[in-house]
Design an enzyme around this catalytic site. Sequence first.
Site, PDB file in Angstrom:
ATOM      1  N   GLY A 296       0.828  -1.222   0.000  1.00 34.67           N
ATOM      2  CA  GLY A 296       0.000   0.000   0.000  1.00 34.67           C
ATOM      3  C   GLY A 296       0.847   1.251   0.000  1.00 34.67           C
ATOM      4  O   GLY A 296       0.649   2.157   0.812  1.00 34.67           O
TER       5      GLY A 296
ATOM      6  N   TYR B 160     -12.014  -3.082  12.687  1.00 37.18           N
ATOM      7  CA  TYR B 160     -10.669  -2.506  12.555  1.00 37.18           C
ATOM      8  C   TYR B 160      -9.856  -2.731  13.841  1.00 37.18           C
ATOM      9  O   TYR B 160      -8.684  -3.128  13.785  1.00 37.18           O
ATOM     10  CB  TYR B 160     -10.819  -1.017  12.249  1.00 37.18           C
ATOM     11  CG  TYR B 160      -9.552  -0.260  11.955  1.00 37.18           C
ATOM     12  CD1 TYR B 160      -8.876  -0.419  10.744  1.00 37.18           C
ATOM     13  CD2 TYR B 160      -9.040   0.658  12.885  1.00 37.18           C
ATOM     14  CE1 TYR B 160      -7.725   0.314  10.464  1.00 37.18           C
ATOM     15  CE2 TYR B 160      -7.896   1.386  12.610  1.00 37.18           C
ATOM     16  CZ  TYR B 160      -7.240   1.216  11.408  1.00 37.18           C
ATOM     17  OH  TYR B 160      -6.099   1.947  11.133  1.00 37.18           O
ATOM     18  N   ALA B 161     -10.495  -2.508  14.985  1.00 45.29           N
ATOM     19  CA  ALA B 161      -9.787  -2.683  16.267  1.00 45.29           C
ATOM     20  C   ALA B 161      -9.351  -4.141  16.437  1.00 45.29           C
ATOM     21  O   ALA B 161      -8.228  -4.420  16.885  1.00 45.29           O
ATOM     22  CB  ALA B 161     -10.679  -2.257  17.432  1.00 45.29           C
TER      23      ALA B 161
ATOM     24  N   ASN C 296       1.831  -2.480   5.448  1.00 49.67           N
ATOM     25  CA  ASN C 296       1.174  -1.207   5.727  1.00 49.67           C
ATOM     26  C   ASN C 296      -0.258  -1.124   5.205  1.00 49.67           C
ATOM     27  O   ASN C 296      -1.058  -0.356   5.716  1.00 49.67           O
ATOM     28  CB  ASN C 296       2.024  -0.085   5.090  1.00 49.67           C
ATOM     29  CG  ASN C 296       1.253   1.202   4.952  1.00 49.67           C
ATOM     30  OD1 ASN C 296       1.111   1.968   5.909  1.00 49.67           O
ATOM     31  ND2 ASN C 296       0.719   1.467   3.758  1.00 49.67           N
TER      32      ASN C 296
END
Length: 246
Positions: free
Chosen positions: A13, A154-155, A89
Amino acid sequence: MSNIEGSVAVVTGAGRGLGRAIAEELGRGGAKVVVNYANSKGPAEEVVQGLGEDNAVAIQADVSDAGQAAGLIEQSVEKFGQVDILVNNAGITIDKTMKKLSPEEWNQVVQTNLNSCYYTVKAALEGFIEQKSGKIINISSFVGQAGNFGQTNYAAAKAGIIGFTKASALELARYNVCVNAICPGFMETDMFSAVPDEVREKIKARIPLGRIGNPQEIARAVRYLVEDGDYVTGQTLNVNGGIFMQ
Ligand code: NAP
């Protein structure tokens, strides 16, 4: 102290945002850089132009797909002979409260942020073991440590990266491969620019250093781990303006 000069770095990324700053920083340090992108072909090619075509290459791969992630490592080795530095990343967010979050949206975020790290490391493993050296840096987030409203997917993925980093560090230490995670706080990239102005101000007020971080500050942390981190492994480096303290 490791020498960046002449080493080969793969940054996932890397057309935009933190990945781009990391690729440019490692390139400036003298590494040959593989600038991975999923959609940002033009920006990734710009990074390559900036570093020089002998020193960098743009390679398209969706790293949330195991086959494409393996292809990325394979093409990197074909181009530059080996991989010394792997920076995981690539990441996305799909922010919704759990009430509204679908299983597909959960999976997409976990697949892109977390599973991709396993896919690239797995593909690069044999090379690292043979070389008996290497640096793997996984970009997590303070959200993986502190949690955040509307970001269960996401967490969970970012917390998973921290566990993955520690377990990989244990497995790879015998081969002199260091594996670490970086947890950025709020950083000035496209991911953050989606945040409305009034929310931005509220966020800033929560950050002890009183400002959003800039991508260069994460890139410098990566460079530190690569250049001076020979005795650092299994760690989580927080570069977050103090928003989360352990
Ligand atoms: P960004 O500006 O939104 O950029 C995301 C990058 O990830 C892009 O280069 C994108 O590539 C790439 N990407 C997404 N899905 C991909 C896939 N399937 N395969 C390959 N590449 C993929 O985000 P950022 O702020 O630079 O974030 C970089 C990392 O830092 C992420 O892991 C993020 O979770 C983490 N982070 C960011 C912040 C922040 O405040 N910005 C804070 C903590 C952690 P394309 O453009 O080519 O699709």
